[in-house]
Design a protein around this motif. Sequence first.
Motif, mmCIF file in Angstrom:
data_model
loop_
_atom_site.group_PDB
_atom_site.id
_atom_site.type_symbol
_atom_site.label_atom_id
_atom_site.label_comp_id
_atom_site.label_asym_id
_atom_site.label_seq_id
_atom_site.Cartn_x
_atom_site.Cartn_y
_atom_site.Cartn_z
ATOM 1 N N UNK A 26 2.703 7.467 4.089
ATOM 2 C CA UNK A 26 3.322 7.343 5.413
ATOM 3 C C UNK A 26 4.464 6.332 5.407
ATOM 4 N N UNK A 27 5.193 6.345 6.510
ATOM 5 C CA UNK A 27 6.404 5.525 6.561
ATOM 6 C C UNK A 27 6.503 4.752 7.872
ATOM 7 N N UNK A 28 5.373 4.242 8.333
ATOM 8 C CA UNK A 28 5.316 3.544 9.620
ATOM 9 C C UNK A 28 6.350 2.414 9.648
ATOM 10 N N UNK A 29 7.148 2.403 10.695
ATOM 11 C CA UNK A 29 8.308 1.506 10.731
ATOM 12 C C UNK A 29 7.932 0.031 10.644
ATOM 13 N N UNK A 30 6.724 -0.307 11.115
ATOM 14 C CA UNK A 30 6.323 -1.708 11.172
ATOM 15 C C UNK A 30 5.693 -2.216 9.884
ATOM 16 N N UNK A 31 5.356 -1.335 8.969
ATOM 17 C CA UNK A 31 4.410 -1.682 7.913
ATOM 18 C C UNK A 31 5.091 -2.050 6.590
ATOM 19 N N UNK A 32 4.713 -3.195 6.037
ATOM 20 C CA UNK A 32 5.336 -3.693 4.808
ATOM 21 C C UNK A 32 5.117 -2.804 3.590
ATOM 22 N N UNK A 33 4.047 -1.994 3.593
ATOM 23 C CA UNK A 33 3.802 -1.142 2.410
ATOM 24 C C UNK A 33 4.191 0.314 2.681
ATOM 25 N N UNK A 34 5.029 0.516 3.699
ATOM 26 C CA UNK A 34 5.496 1.882 4.009
ATOM 27 C C UNK A 34 6.168 2.493 2.781
ATOM 28 N N UNK A 35 6.091 3.817 2.730
ATOM 29 C CA UNK A 35 6.606 4.574 1.578
ATOM 30 C C UNK A 35 8.038 4.184 1.197
#
Length: 336
Positions: A53-62
């Motif tokens: 996934x590529x969640x905008x808030x997340x540091x480990x996003x794709x």
Amino acid sequence: MHNGELSHADIVHLLTDEPAGLVYARADEVRQQVLGSDVHLRGLIEFSNICRNDCLYCGIRRSNKAVKRYRMDDDELVETARHAVDIGFQTIVLQSGEDLHFNQARMCRIIERIKGMDVAVTLSIGERDYSDYQAFRNAGADRYLMRIETTDVDLYHRLNPGMCWQRRHECLLMIRELGYELGSGIMVGLPSQTVESIADDLLYLKDIGVDMAGIGPFIPHPQTPLADEQGGTLEMALRTMAVMRMLMPDINIPATTAMESLHPQGRIMALKAGANVVMPNVTEGEYRRLYELYPGKICVEDTPLHCRTCIGLKIRGIGRTIGRGRGGHMRPAAKA
Ligand code: SAM
Ligand code: FES
């Protein structure tokens, strides 16, 4: 106001107008009356920072190419769980990005091996299909955590490209139906999130009947598209958590790690404002640092034993006790 009956307007009032200290004190009183002094500990293993996934808030996003990715192998993961059990944890939480390398068969083997240590197993591995959730449950998984993040559907779709709010909601219902203890929750301080929307979120969590509610501040990560956002405040996160306690007096509510990332005493403040669970990190070595959802993550250089000892002292230091047993949700007996 201790019976969990709060209207949307009541919640908005508690989140905005009521002095924060009073809201915390009321939640603390409810927690003490209903659940007593016990604080339940869960050992959190962050076993893969690979995510589809590529969640905008997340540091480990794709899309974050600056992250050094890792994935524990099965033996390493089970060994990590064994070390956590050896130092006294009776619940193991397995968390990761949405990493489908851990397919149904692999996850089931891991769950079965950890269940052999006679502990509760909680999964936090995101959206899967029904057959996966069913197989994990049959393999012995007891609980499942997946935050809905926000009930503002438009905001959710802006923040989680390629994902579908309705689908996440349906996953939570499946998890519930399969007899897991259901954990969900939200982030506080998301861009354009309103107090009214947070009130909707809390009523949603009550409506789906969560057994556990995790509420934490959104903390902007510098390598994400939301790097320049303000993020949530500790006060708003604590207030929201405290109101959750008033709304659902008997559920499990963790003092979230993100709160401590905003303030050195954040988890203790949370324990004094309605929380009754702490999830110390029992991941070992370099992985602790590499699972960076937001900046300022605490305890990245520490060992599981150090964290266990440290939080134990802090809990006793405020006159609370460490819960014995697995600390599941004590559902009130069904009314006749
Ligand atoms: N992949 C699983 C899932 O989606 O449920 C579990 C891992 S996910 C990283 C765990 C939680 O971290 C998310 O549900 C989200 O609420 C939180 N999180 C992610 N980025 C964050 C940030 N920048 N600040 C605070 N919390 C964050
Ligand atoms: Fe998948 Fe954060 S985007 S865990």
